[in-house]
Design a protein around this motif. Structure first.
Motif, PDB file in Angstrom:
ATOM      1  N   GLY A  85      48.044   2.644   5.175  1.00 43.43           N
ATOM      2  CA  GLY A  85      46.716   2.066   4.920  1.00 43.43           C
ATOM      3  C   GLY A  85      45.792   3.062   4.233  1.00 43.43           C
ATOM      4  N   ARG A 104      49.147  12.290   4.634  1.00 47.76           N
ATOM      5  CA  ARG A 104      49.761  11.329   5.565  1.00 47.76           C
ATOM      6  C   ARG A 104      51.165  11.791   5.960  1.00 47.76           C
ATOM      7  NH1 ARG A 104      46.410   9.901   7.946  1.00 47.76           N
ATOM      8  NH2 ARG A 104      47.267   7.987   8.772  1.00 47.76           N
ATOM      9  N   LYS A 113      52.312  -4.687   7.151  1.00 47.38           N
ATOM     10  CA  LYS A 113      52.797  -3.911   8.316  1.00 47.38           C
ATOM     11  C   LYS A 113      53.413  -4.862   9.350  1.00 47.38           C
ATOM     12  CE  LYS A 113      50.120   0.336   8.356  1.00 47.38           C
ATOM     13  NZ  LYS A 113      49.180   1.204   9.036  1.00 47.38           N
TER      14      LYS A 113
HETATM   15  C1  LIG Z   1      36.416  -4.967  10.383  1.00 45.19           C
HETATM   16  C2  LIG Z   1      37.591  -4.282  10.946  1.00 45.19           C
HETATM   17  C3  LIG Z   1      38.668  -5.099  11.569  1.00 45.19           C
HETATM   18  C4  LIG Z   1      37.697  -2.944  10.874  1.00 45.19           C
HETATM   19  C5  LIG Z   1      38.858  -2.177  11.359  1.00 45.19           C
HETATM   20  C6  LIG Z   1      38.842  -0.823  10.740  1.00 45.19           C
HETATM   21  C7  LIG Z   1      40.044  -0.068  11.172  1.00 45.19           C
HETATM   22  C8  LIG Z   1      40.196   0.278  12.587  1.00 45.19           C
HETATM   23  C9  LIG Z   1      40.963   0.253  10.268  1.00 45.19           C
HETATM   24  C10 LIG Z   1      42.220   0.975  10.594  1.00 45.19           C
HETATM   25  C11 LIG Z   1      42.372   2.111   9.656  1.00 45.19           C
HETATM   26  C12 LIG Z   1      43.654   2.798   9.944  1.00 45.19           C
HETATM   27  C13 LIG Z   1      43.768   3.611  11.154  1.00 45.19           C
HETATM   28  C14 LIG Z   1      44.693   2.612   9.105  1.00 45.19           C
HETATM   29  C15 LIG Z   1      46.017   3.207   9.312  1.00 45.19           C
HETATM   30  O1  LIG Z   1      46.276   4.027   8.214  1.00 45.19           O
HETATM   31  P1  LIG Z   1      47.734   4.560   7.985  1.00 45.19           P
HETATM   32  O2  LIG Z   1      47.641   5.365   6.704  1.00 45.19           O
HETATM   33  O3  LIG Z   1      48.100   5.412   9.133  1.00 45.19           O
HETATM   34  O4  LIG Z   1      48.613   3.362   7.822  1.00 45.19           O
END
Ligand SMILES: CC(C)=CCC/C(C)=C/CC/C(C)=C/COP(=O)(O)O
Length: 256
Positions: A175, A212, A146
């Motif tokens: 993600g 998504r 990204k």
């Molecule tokens: C240990 C650590 C840094 C945990 C972070 C977990 C976290 C906030 C992951 C983000 C997940 C997320 C919102 C991904 C975005 O998904 P897309 O499908 O919108 O790209």
């Protein structure tokens, strides 16, 4: 009256930076400036520098890629039927957001960590430790891609997602789609499940991915690439499989 710069150039003075116009090498003149365009009669045209060729004659690949991206943007916008409360399927948005949370990194990380702390068999510990490794690897890889690609999220997306990190303002790759593909492959390979449950796992990964685009979070290419990346990441996890033999210190941490 000659400008100070041109008189310096004619003098060949050493005060400023000199710019020379050569016939054989590319000079400072703009590619389409009159000095470049006017060829002496009968002279063979000098080959254009590569970057000029690309600007003037866009390659077939370039046209195909821009067309694909245009179709992607157009179709993704049309499929974003839950992008807002007022959208065509706006009433399904709350359900889509529940599906979104089911593929989010935090529940998966916390759930796996909790399972690891509770596990009482060495086989369960090994599988859960590798799942934790897979989830962390996935987070890092998605963040790196990204950050490198920096494709903005679709304009119709409402940025009201459950916990995000800074790179989540970008959309390529999804993600959620990488996690869904990775977890799906991992679970099918390492959990003994009855066939209906295996079908449910695959359906869950597909629904998370399709949602998504329906939520307006992503374009279709973000999701397709995410699925491919997640599928490939499982290969990396299997290649680096952590076991008491390869990572004894890690396993010592979790043995009761
Ligand atoms: C240990 C650590 C840094 C945990 C972070 C977990 C976290 C906030 C992951 C983000 C997940 C997320 C919102 C991904 C975005 O998904 P897309 O499908 O919108 O790209």
């Amino acid at each position: 009256m000659p400008s100070p710069r041109s008189s310096r150039e004619r003098r060949g003075g050493s005060g400023g930076r000199l710019e020379f116009l050569s016939l054989s090498q590319r000079g400072p003149a703009a590619p389409d400036s009159p000095s470049r365009r006017r060829e002496p009669a009968g002279a063979a045209a000098a080959p254009l520098p590569e970057e000029d060729c690309m600007k003037l004659n866009p390659s077939f690949l370039g046209i195909a890629l821009s067309s694909l991206l245009a179709i992607d943007l157009w179709a993704s916008k049309r499929l974003g039927v839950c992008a807002g409360e007022g959208s065509a399927w706006g009433s399904a948005r709350p359900l889509m957001k529940v599906i979104e949370v089911s593929g989010h990194g935090i529940p998966w990380l916390l759930g796996t960590f909790y399972g690891l702390c509770q596990s009482d068999s060495s086989a369960a510990r090994e599988v859960l430790l590798n799942l934790l490794f897979a989830l962390l690897l996935d987070l890092v890889m998605v963040a790196v891609v990204k950050g490198l690609v920096r494709r903005p999220r679709p304009t119709h997306n409402k940025m009201d997602m459950f916990v995000t990190i800074s790179v989540d303002k970008y959309s390529f790759p999804s993600g959620h789609a990488t996690r869904a593909a990775l977890v799906c492959r991992f679970v099918l390979r390492h959990l003994v499940l009855a066939v209906p449950l295996r079908v449910l796992v695959v359906l869950w990964a597909l629904i998370v991915s399709v949602s998504r685009v329906m939520l307006g979070r992503h374009n279709m290419t973000d999701v397709l690439f995410g699925l491919l990346l997640g599928y490939a990441l499982y290969g990396v996890v299997e290649h680096c499989w952590l076991s008491p033999a390869t990572a004894p210190a890690l396993f010592a941490l979790w043995s009761h």
